[in-house]
Design a protein around this motif. Structure first.
Motif, PDB file in Angstrom:
ATOM      1  N   ARG A 235       0.834  -1.203   0.000  1.00 38.46           N
ATOM      2  CA  ARG A 235       0.000   0.000   0.000  1.00 38.46           C
ATOM      3  C   ARG A 235       0.866   1.250   0.000  1.00 38.46           C
ATOM      4  O   ARG A 235       0.623   2.195  -0.733  1.00 38.46           O
ATOM      5  CB  ARG A 235      -0.884  -0.003   1.251  1.00 38.46           C
ATOM      6  CG  ARG A 235      -2.344   0.066   0.866  1.00 38.46           C
ATOM      7  CD  ARG A 235      -3.227   0.158   2.073  1.00 38.46           C
ATOM      8  NE  ARG A 235      -3.890  -1.107   2.284  1.00 38.46           N
ATOM      9  CZ  ARG A 235      -4.163  -1.629   3.474  1.00 38.46           C
ATOM     10  NH1 ARG A 235      -3.807  -1.005   4.573  1.00 38.46           N
ATOM     11  NH2 ARG A 235      -4.792  -2.766   3.568  1.00 38.46           N
ATOM     12  N   TYR A 236       1.897   1.234   0.817  1.00 39.40           N
ATOM     13  CA  TYR A 236       2.779   2.407   0.919  1.00 39.40           C
ATOM     14  C   TYR A 236       3.443   2.702  -0.426  1.00 39.40           C
ATOM     15  O   TYR A 236       3.555   3.844  -0.856  1.00 39.40           O
ATOM     16  CB  TYR A 236       3.841   2.161   2.001  1.00 39.40           C
ATOM     17  CG  TYR A 236       4.864   3.253   2.097  1.00 39.40           C
ATOM     18  CD1 TYR A 236       4.512   4.522   2.554  1.00 39.40           C
ATOM     19  CD2 TYR A 236       6.188   3.034   1.704  1.00 39.40           C
ATOM     20  CE1 TYR A 236       5.441   5.540   2.627  1.00 39.40           C
ATOM     21  CE2 TYR A 236       7.122   4.050   1.775  1.00 39.40           C
ATOM     22  CZ  TYR A 236       6.739   5.294   2.239  1.00 39.40           C
ATOM     23  OH  TYR A 236       7.665   6.309   2.291  1.00 39.40           O
TER      24      TYR A 236
ATOM     25  N   GLY B 227       2.467   1.479  -3.445  1.00 43.77           N
ATOM     26  CA  GLY B 227       1.574   1.542  -4.597  1.00 43.77           C
ATOM     27  C   GLY B 227       1.893   0.470  -5.622  1.00 43.77           C
ATOM     28  O   GLY B 227       1.821   0.713  -6.828  1.00 43.77           O
TER      29      GLY B 227
ATOM     30  N   THR C 296      10.846   9.763  -3.854  1.00 42.00           N
ATOM     31  CA  THR C 296       9.868   9.639  -4.949  1.00 42.00           C
ATOM     32  C   THR C 296      10.427  10.258  -6.224  1.00 42.00           C
ATOM     33  O   THR C 296      11.268  11.161  -6.173  1.00 42.00           O
ATOM     34  CB  THR C 296       8.527  10.336  -4.627  1.00 42.00           C
ATOM     35  OG1 THR C 296       8.744  11.750  -4.542  1.00 42.00           O
ATOM     36  CG2 THR C 296       7.922   9.832  -3.333  1.00 42.00           C
TER      37      THR C 296
ATOM     38  N   SER D   1       5.929   8.887  -8.131  1.00 41.97           N
ATOM     39  CA  SER D   1       5.957   7.440  -7.822  1.00 41.97           C
ATOM     40  C   SER D   1       7.072   7.162  -6.831  1.00 41.97           C
ATOM     41  O   SER D   1       8.138   7.782  -6.883  1.00 41.97           O
ATOM     42  CB  SER D   1       6.237   6.618  -9.085  1.00 41.97           C
ATOM     43  OG  SER D   1       5.192   6.785 -10.001  1.00 41.97           O
ATOM     44  N   ARG D   2       6.826   6.195  -5.969  1.00 38.00           N
ATOM     45  CA  ARG D   2       7.841   5.895  -4.959  1.00 38.00           C
ATOM     46  C   ARG D   2       9.018   5.133  -5.576  1.00 38.00           C
ATOM     47  O   ARG D   2       8.814   4.249  -6.413  1.00 38.00           O
ATOM     48  CB  ARG D   2       7.242   5.073  -3.826  1.00 38.00           C
ATOM     49  CG  ARG D   2       6.233   5.862  -3.014  1.00 38.00           C
ATOM     50  CD  ARG D   2       6.119   5.368  -1.599  1.00 38.00           C
ATOM     51  NE  ARG D   2       5.101   6.136  -0.896  1.00 38.00           N
ATOM     52  CZ  ARG D   2       5.308   7.309  -0.299  1.00 38.00           C
ATOM     53  NH1 ARG D   2       6.505   7.866  -0.327  1.00 38.00           N
ATOM     54  NH2 ARG D   2       4.329   7.944   0.321  1.00 38.00           N
TER      55      ARG D   2
ATOM     56  N   SER E 152       9.215   1.393  -7.107  1.00 43.61           N
ATOM     57  CA  SER E 152       7.968   0.956  -7.751  1.00 43.61           C
ATOM     58  C   SER E 152       8.018   1.155  -9.260  1.00 43.61           C
ATOM     59  O   SER E 152       7.031   0.938  -9.954  1.00 43.61           O
ATOM     60  CB  SER E 152       6.782   1.750  -7.187  1.00 43.61           C
ATOM     61  OG  SER E 152       6.824   3.100  -7.628  1.00 43.61           O
TER      62      SER E 152
ATOM     63  N   ARG F 175       5.262  -5.164  -9.907  1.00 39.43           N
ATOM     64  CA  ARG F 175       3.885  -5.061 -10.407  1.00 39.43           C
ATOM     65  C   ARG F 175       3.558  -6.271 -11.277  1.00 39.43           C
ATOM     66  O   ARG F 175       2.428  -6.420 -11.739  1.00 39.43           O
ATOM     67  CB  ARG F 175       3.729  -3.799 -11.271  1.00 39.43           C
ATOM     68  CG  ARG F 175       3.961  -2.513 -10.529  1.00 39.43           C
ATOM     69  CD  ARG F 175       3.837  -1.334 -11.488  1.00 39.43           C
ATOM     70  NE  ARG F 175       4.210  -0.098 -10.832  1.00 39.43           N
ATOM     71  CZ  ARG F 175       3.424   0.580 -10.011  1.00 39.43           C
ATOM     72  NH1 ARG F 175       2.200   0.157  -9.751  1.00 39.43           N
ATOM     73  NH2 ARG F 175       3.849   1.688  -9.449  1.00 39.43           N
TER      74      ARG F 175
END
Ligand SMILES: Cc1ncc(COP(=O)(O)O)c(C=O)c1O
Length: 373
Positions: free
Chosen positions: A48-49, A51, A166, A170-171, A174, A200
């Motif tokens: 969640r953190y 994404g 980030t 986006s982090r 990720s 992902r």
């Protein structure tokens, strides 16, 4: 005789009753059918953190990198490009898999992979690029992403040092084929030792899950039935319990790091040195506030480290270029990485540092560069 000044560690975790409470609960109750509860919860919080859809808690970032690269079938005959400024942990899994680490130069301003050097190093054997976000600084993920797409390469993110950073919203971690994080005791978010694999890509996640469980597939009904040789890089429930508490506090932990960095930057303003950059569109979580003294200034780094030591302050040298280390003997020596490394060091930055601690450290830097503002 002068009293010994209080010790200023270069890093140490911020542990509150929340972490102690969860760890105690895991130690008392996290067994039997509850033995994975905190691990699942930590993975879910991290997904969640960040994404992203998939996360697997591991025993270290090294393990997460090893698993991810193995799942991408990186092996003998393959080349993997990475920055020459790096911790050995990024290169070791490449060697363990029988592939060749290709060390390329870094940018003068970010100390991260130089996309021009990356493009120049690509050969028919190149299989992946590993973008390490050094000390929380961001690699140029747009340029590296374009190169990876153009050549059909995997872009791996070593975000071991970049929790909280980030890039264009986006982090860090990720943005690539997969990302790896470290929760070692020196990191902004810690579980003592620990790491996280994130992606992902559902199929890649499934392959890593199998590899991380000694080759046992999730749907396998037979007990103790590995379908291939895998690895054992798991995080324990007690470690994950500490991680759950740290993640509940992640904004506070990152904010503390950023505040320390900005205080140093104010105190060192005007000196002939550069610090971690924060380009427009990015947020730097500043894991390690770092100084790189200008190349044309006489600077005795050992003398500054000795002054730190005499005042009970932990000094930490910048990463040695990997190409200068014995395992890479004979490798070409990139110019910028070899120039930057010797005139740079990390400043202490644990979350609970006081303003007076920061001023004490900064005063030694100011003295070392004696009035050259
Ligand atoms: C850039 C980088 N990659 C990988 C690692 C490995 O992390 P771990 O110690 O969790 O294996 C580190 C650890 O400090 C690191 O700095």
């Amino acid at each position: 005789m002068n009293a010994i000044a209080s010790r200023i560690h270069y890093s140490k975790p911020s542990i509150t009753q929340l972490e102690s409470g969860y760890a105690t609960d895991a130690a008392a109750n996290g067994w039997g059918e509850h033995c994975y509860d905190y691990i699942r919860r930590f993975e879910q919080q991290f997904r969640r953190y960040l994404g992203v859809e998939h996360a697997i808690a591991t025993s270290s970032a090294t393990g997460a990198l090893h698993l991810g690269m193995a799942a991408l079938d990186i092996g003998a005959g393959d080349e993997v490009i990475l920055g020459d400024i790096n911790w050995i942990a990024t290169a070791a899994p490449i060697r363990h898999l029988g592939a060749t680490p290709v060390l390329v130069d870094v940018r003068e301003d970010s100390w991260c992979l130089d996309p021009i050097a990356v493009a120049a190093a690509i050969t028919p054997r190149t299989k992946a690029i590993v973008a390490t976000h050094v000390y929380g600084n961001l690699c140029d993920m747009d340029a590296l992403g374009a190169i990876a797409r153009r050549h059909g390469l995997h872009l791996v993110e070593d975000a071991a040092e970049a929790v909280g950073s980030t890039w264009n919203g986006s982090r860090a971690g990720s943005l690539g084929t997969f990302g790896a994080f470290s929760f070692h005791g020196t990191k902004t978010v810690t579980t003592g030792e620990g790491g996280m694999f994130v992606t992902r890509d559902a199929a890649l996640h499934e392959r890593v899950l199998t590899l991380s469980n000694h080759g046992r597939a999730r749907g396998e009904q037979r007990q103790f039935w590995p379908e291939r040789i895998g690895y054992k890089y798991k995080m324990s429930n007690v470690q994950a319990a500490i991680g759950c508490a740290q993640l509940e506090r992640v904004e506070e932990l990152v904010a503390a790091k950023r505040a320390i960095f900005f205080r140093y930057r104010d105190l060192l303003e005007g000196l002939p040195l550069a610090m971690n950059p924060e380009p427009a569109g990015s947020t730097n979580a500043f894991w390690m506030p770092t100084i790189v003294v200008d190349a044309d200034v006489a600077f005795d780094r050992d003398a500054l480290l000795a002054a730190f030591k005499a005042d009970n302050i932990d000094g930490r040298v910048f990463f040695w270029p990997l190409s200068s280390l014995p395992p890479f003997e004979g490798h070409p020596r990139p110019r910028v990485s070899h120039s930057v490394s010797g005139r740079a060091l990390n400043l202490p930055s644990y979350h609970d540092m006081t303003g007076a601690d920061i001023e004490r450290v900064a005063s030694h830097v100011v003295a070392a560069l004696g009035g050259r503002r």
